[in-house]
Design a protein around this motif. Structure first.
Motif, PDB file in Angstrom:
ATOM      1  N   CYS A  40       0.914  -1.039  -0.748  1.00 48.34           N
ATOM      2  CA  CYS A  40       0.061  -0.449  -0.123  1.00 48.34           C
ATOM      3  C   CYS A  40       1.101   0.759   0.425  1.00 48.34           C
ATOM      4  O   CYS A  40       0.900   1.678   1.200  1.00 48.34           O
ATOM      5  CB  CYS A  40      -0.952  -0.075   1.213  1.00 48.34           C
ATOM      6  SG  CYS A  40      -2.061   1.578   1.680  1.00 48.34           S
ATOM      7  N   ASP A  41       1.795   1.859  -1.342  1.00 40.98           N
ATOM      8  CA  ASP A  41       2.137   2.840  -1.234  1.00 40.98           C
ATOM      9  C   ASP A  41       1.736   4.055  -1.108  1.00 40.98           C
ATOM     10  O   ASP A  41       2.056   5.349  -1.734  1.00 40.98           O
ATOM     11  CB  ASP A  41       3.355   2.848  -2.703  1.00 40.98           C
ATOM     12  CG  ASP A  41       2.858   2.542  -3.879  1.00 40.98           C
ATOM     13  OD1 ASP A  41       0.707   3.129  -3.678  1.00 40.98           O
ATOM     14  OD2 ASP A  41       2.678   2.514  -4.787  1.00 40.98           O
ATOM     15  N   GLY A  42      -0.404   3.985  -1.410  1.00 42.86           N
ATOM     16  CA  GLY A  42      -0.938   5.466  -0.989  1.00 42.86           C
ATOM     17  C   GLY A  42      -1.160   5.751  -2.893  1.00 42.86           C
ATOM     18  O   GLY A  42      -2.083   6.724  -2.445  1.00 42.86           O
ATOM     19  N   SER A  43      -0.875   4.971  -3.561  1.00 43.72           N
ATOM     20  CA  SER A  43      -0.997   5.483  -4.675  1.00 43.72           C
ATOM     21  C   SER A  43      -2.949   5.572  -5.274  1.00 43.72           C
ATOM     22  O   SER A  43      -2.712   5.791  -6.452  1.00 43.72           O
ATOM     23  CB  SER A  43       0.019   5.322  -5.988  1.00 43.72           C
ATOM     24  OG  SER A  43      -0.327   3.828  -5.722  1.00 43.72           O
ATOM     25  N   TYR A  45      -5.376   4.000  -2.557  1.00 43.16           N
ATOM     26  CA  TYR A  45      -6.136   4.226  -1.680  1.00 43.16           C
ATOM     27  C   TYR A  45      -4.939   4.696  -0.679  1.00 43.16           C
ATOM     28  O   TYR A  45      -3.860   4.271  -0.433  1.00 43.16           O
ATOM     29  CB  TYR A  45      -6.872   3.235  -0.793  1.00 43.16           C
ATOM     30  CG  TYR A  45      -6.396   1.859  -1.529  1.00 43.16           C
ATOM     31  CD1 TYR A  45      -5.875   1.699   0.345  1.00 43.16           C
ATOM     32  CD2 TYR A  45      -5.836   1.581  -2.165  1.00 43.16           C
ATOM     33  CE1 TYR A  45      -4.853   0.343   0.425  1.00 43.16           C
ATOM     34  CE2 TYR A  45      -5.829   0.205  -2.066  1.00 43.16           C
ATOM     35  CZ  TYR A  45      -5.197  -0.837  -0.616  1.00 43.16           C
ATOM     36  OH  TYR A  45      -4.842  -1.615  -0.431  1.00 43.16           O
ATOM     37  N   ALA A  46      -5.487   5.232   0.259  1.00 36.87           N
ATOM     38  CA  ALA A  46      -5.597   6.532   1.680  1.00 36.87           C
ATOM     39  C   ALA A  46      -4.747   5.080   2.180  1.00 36.87           C
ATOM     40  O   ALA A  46      -5.237   3.925   2.430  1.00 36.87           O
ATOM     41  CB  ALA A  46      -6.284   7.204   2.261  1.00 36.87           C
ATOM     42  N   SER A  47      -3.400   5.308   2.880  1.00 37.35           N
ATOM     43  CA  SER A  47      -3.111   4.553   4.031  1.00 37.35           C
ATOM     44  C   SER A  47      -3.158   4.655   5.458  1.00 37.35           C
ATOM     45  O   SER A  47      -4.029   5.370   5.955  1.00 37.35           O
ATOM     46  CB  SER A  47      -1.308   4.252   3.987  1.00 37.35           C
ATOM     47  OG  SER A  47      -0.712   5.907   4.712  1.00 37.35           O
ATOM     48  N   ASP A  50      -1.581   7.985   5.842  1.00 31.11           N
ATOM     49  CA  ASP A  50      -1.725   8.801   5.921  1.00 31.11           C
ATOM     50  C   ASP A  50      -2.988   9.476   6.366  1.00 31.11           C
ATOM     51  O   ASP A  50      -3.326  11.032   6.638  1.00 31.11           O
ATOM     52  CB  ASP A  50      -3.051   8.473   4.055  1.00 31.11           C
ATOM     53  CG  ASP A  50      -2.033   8.231   3.306  1.00 31.11           C
ATOM     54  OD1 ASP A  50      -0.806   9.209   2.904  1.00 31.11           O
ATOM     55  OD2 ASP A  50      -1.783   7.446   2.334  1.00 31.11           O
TER      56      ASP A  50
END
Length: 78
Positions: A40-43, A45-47, A50
Protein backbone atom coordinates in the motif's frame (compact mmCIF):
# COMPACT_ATOMS: atom_id res chain seq x y z
CA UNK A 1 -39.10 8.02 -7.12
CA UNK A 2 -35.56 6.73 -7.49
CA UNK A 3 -32.76 8.68 -5.85
CA UNK A 4 -29.72 9.70 -7.88
CA UNK A 5 -26.52 7.79 -7.21
CA UNK A 6 -24.32 10.88 -7.44
CA UNK A 7 -24.98 13.84 -5.10
CA UNK A 8 -26.02 17.07 -6.82
CA UNK A 9 -23.10 19.22 -7.90
CA UNK A 10 -20.59 16.40 -8.24
CA UNK A 11 -18.99 15.67 -11.61
CA UNK A 12 -19.54 12.34 -13.28
CA UNK A 13 -16.00 11.19 -12.39
CA UNK A 14 -16.91 11.37 -8.67
CA UNK A 15 -18.63 7.99 -8.95
CA UNK A 16 -15.77 6.53 -11.01
CA UNK A 17 -13.23 7.57 -8.37
CA UNK A 18 -15.08 5.63 -5.65
CA UNK A 19 -15.45 2.60 -7.95
CA UNK A 20 -11.68 2.60 -8.58
CA UNK A 21 -10.90 3.01 -4.88
CA UNK A 22 -13.06 0.04 -3.90
CA UNK A 23 -11.85 -2.11 -6.80
CA UNK A 24 -8.18 -1.57 -5.87
CA UNK A 25 -8.80 -2.06 -2.15
CA UNK A 26 -10.78 -5.25 -2.75
CA UNK A 27 -8.05 -6.65 -5.00
CA UNK A 28 -5.45 -6.09 -2.28
CA UNK A 29 -7.69 -7.66 0.39
CA UNK A 30 -8.21 -10.73 -1.79
CA UNK A 31 -4.44 -10.91 -2.41
CA UNK A 32 -3.80 -10.74 1.36
CA UNK A 33 -6.46 -13.38 2.11
CA UNK A 34 -4.83 -15.72 -0.41
CA UNK A 35 -1.52 -15.33 1.42
CA UNK A 36 0.03 -13.19 -1.27
CA UNK A 37 2.07 -10.05 -0.84
CA UNK A 38 0.85 -6.58 -1.63
CA UNK A 39 1.99 -3.06 -0.92
CA UNK A 40 0.00 0.00 0.00
CA UNK A 41 2.15 2.83 -1.29
CA UNK A 42 -0.65 5.40 -1.18
CA UNK A 43 -1.03 5.58 -4.95
CA UNK A 44 -4.28 3.57 -5.08
CA UNK A 45 -5.91 4.42 -1.73
CA UNK A 46 -4.98 6.05 1.56
CA UNK A 47 -2.83 4.21 4.09
CA UNK A 48 -3.04 4.23 7.87
CA UNK A 49 -0.22 6.77 7.89
CA UNK A 50 -2.21 9.03 5.54
CA UNK A 51 -5.14 8.89 7.97
CA UNK A 52 -2.87 9.64 10.92
CA UNK A 53 -1.41 12.66 9.11
CA UNK A 54 -4.91 13.99 8.41
CA UNK A 55 -5.92 13.71 12.07
CA UNK A 56 -2.60 15.23 13.21
CA UNK A 57 -3.19 18.18 10.87
CA UNK A 58 -6.68 18.79 12.28
CA UNK A 59 -5.45 18.51 15.89
CA UNK A 60 -2.61 20.95 15.12
CA UNK A 61 -5.08 23.42 13.61
CA UNK A 62 -7.30 23.21 16.70
CA UNK A 63 -4.28 23.70 18.97
CA UNK A 64 -3.14 26.72 16.91
CA UNK A 65 -6.63 28.20 17.09
CA UNK A 66 -6.73 27.80 20.87
CA UNK A 67 -3.46 29.78 21.02
CA UNK A 68 -4.93 32.69 19.01
CA UNK A 69 -3.62 31.28 15.71
CA UNK A 70 -0.01 30.98 16.90
CA UNK A 71 2.34 28.97 14.70
CA UNK A 72 2.19 25.36 15.87
CA UNK A 73 4.48 22.59 14.63
CA UNK A 74 3.03 19.43 13.25
CA UNK A 75 4.02 16.27 15.14
CA UNK A 76 6.60 13.96 13.59
CA UNK A 77 5.44 11.04 11.45
CA UNK A 78 4.43 7.83 13.15
Amino acid sequence: MAEPTIPAGHPEAFHDAFARLHRCFEADIRQWQAGGKFTCDGSKYASVEDGWMGIAFIETCVESSSKKNAWTKMPKKI
